[in-house]
Design an enzyme around this catalytic site. Structure first.
Site, PDB file in Angstrom:
ATOM      1  CE1 TYR A  40      -8.797  10.947  -7.373  1.00 52.22           C
ATOM      2  CE2 TYR A  40     -10.060  12.324  -9.028  1.00 52.22           C
ATOM      3  CZ  TYR A  40      -9.088  11.465  -8.710  1.00 52.22           C
ATOM      4  OH  TYR A  40      -7.927  11.258  -9.815  1.00 52.22           O
ATOM      5  CG  ASP A  44      -2.152  -0.915   1.815  1.00 51.57           C
ATOM      6  OD1 ASP A  44      -2.904  -1.276   0.270  1.00 51.57           O
ATOM      7  OD2 ASP A  44      -2.411  -1.670   2.450  1.00 51.57           O
TER       8      ASP A  44
END
Length: 324
Positions: A142, A50
């Site tokens: 976002y 990740d």
């Protein structure tokens, strides 16, 4: 050049790595997990896990000339759960900052960052496409995280001398595209009547091959460093024109109903799809003249060519989410 590409096995990454390999570059693909399908013909693939503030980049950046950072937590419709902005920041801001500082520390000369047109907002002013000079005004988690990542990169560049180039693409389409564009292609293929015949908005698109070409071009140009570029295929289209163009690429007749946009907006509000309908009806146009003039760049593919390639390879059912 020796190039590290993050997110190399994603939609944009696969097209970009194939182009870079064709151009003779040594490409290392950084992927999230073991078992990920490697992009075609890369020199090597490395698993990084990740991406976030603790990602270990040691050993991946030695001898690398340039990094292309595509990996990101992407925009997901109707995301639930607490603190969505915090989750976006972990990957898109802190993860980007961690990579950039590691790159600067190991002598990487150039980092190209794939941001998003959503840094500017959800809709462009009527009759006035977005330009790089306009003040950013992101509206969702976002877009906010992408803008914060851009600012973090600018600070690191000023502190360390790392060369940074930023691209803000609008909707990206191409072979393998999913989500809304894939569903639109499927609807046209099935002959579903679409209620956009009266919609006269202006929306910019960029074919994935053109985006890849613009990024690859920036790697070879010193005057790309320190710049932010919008990128597109060319003049924007209305949603109705896009449907007609997709149908033409399939050699089909489009089935467009001329429903007044005001009625479509009311329907969206009543069905809980106000945002989705608003995006289909609103303007989101960009002016990419800076990229074209500064780098002498022109799209490698025309709209018709890009759509023809897209409809040939877009799955019959497209349910994933992809938004840049």
């Amino acid at each position: 050049m020796r190039i590290l590409v993050t997110g190399a096995n994603g939609f944009v990454g696969r097209h970009l790595t194939a182009l870079l390999v064709d151009q003779g570059h040594w490409v290392t693909a950084a992927v999230r997990r073991e078992g990920a399908a490697p992009p075609t013909s890369i020199a090597e693939m490395r698993v990084v896990g990740d991406i976030g503030p603790d990602t270990d980049w040691d050993g991946l950046l030695e001898g690398v000339d340039a990094v292309i950072h595509l990996a990101a937590r992407v925009h997901v419709m109707r995301e639930t759960g607490p603190a969505p902005l915090s989750r976006f920041r972990q990957v898109n801001v802190l993860g980007t900052e961690r990579l950039a500082r590691a790159a600067a520390r190991t002598g990487v000369r150039h980092l190209v960052y794939l941001s998003s047109v959503k840094v500017h907002g959800e809709t462009s002013p009527s009759g006035a496409p977005f330009t790089e000079a306009m003040a950013p005004a992101p509206e969702d988690a976002y877009g906010i995280s992408k803008w914060e990542a851009e600012r973090a990169l600018a600070e690191i560049a000023a502190e360390t001398g790392l060369g940074v180039t930023v691209f803000r693409p609008p909707l990206v389409y191409g072979p393998g595209v999913r989500a809304n564009f894939g569903r639109l292609v499927e609807a046209v293929r099935r002959g579903v009547p679409l209620p956009f015949g009266a919609v006269q908005n202006r929306r910019s698109l960029v074919y994935v091959g053109n985006l890849a070409d613009a990024v690859a071009t920036s790697l070879l140009r010193a005057d790309a460093i320190g710049q932010t570029f919008l990128v597109s295929d060319g003049p924007p289209l209305s949603t109705a024109e896009l449907v007609r163009s997709i149908a033409r690429a399939m050699h089909r007749k489009p089935r467009l109903l001329s429903i007044p946009p005001a009625l479509l907006r009311v329907t969206g509000a009543l069905t809980g799809k106000r945002a989705e309908i608003g995006r289909l009806l609103g303007d989101l146009a960009v002016d990419d003249s800076l990229l074209r003039s500064r780098l002498a760049w022109q799209p490698a593919y025309g709209l018709e060519e890009g759509l023809a390639a897209t409809v040939r390879k877009t799955p019959a059912r497209s349910r994933g989410v992809h938004r840049i």
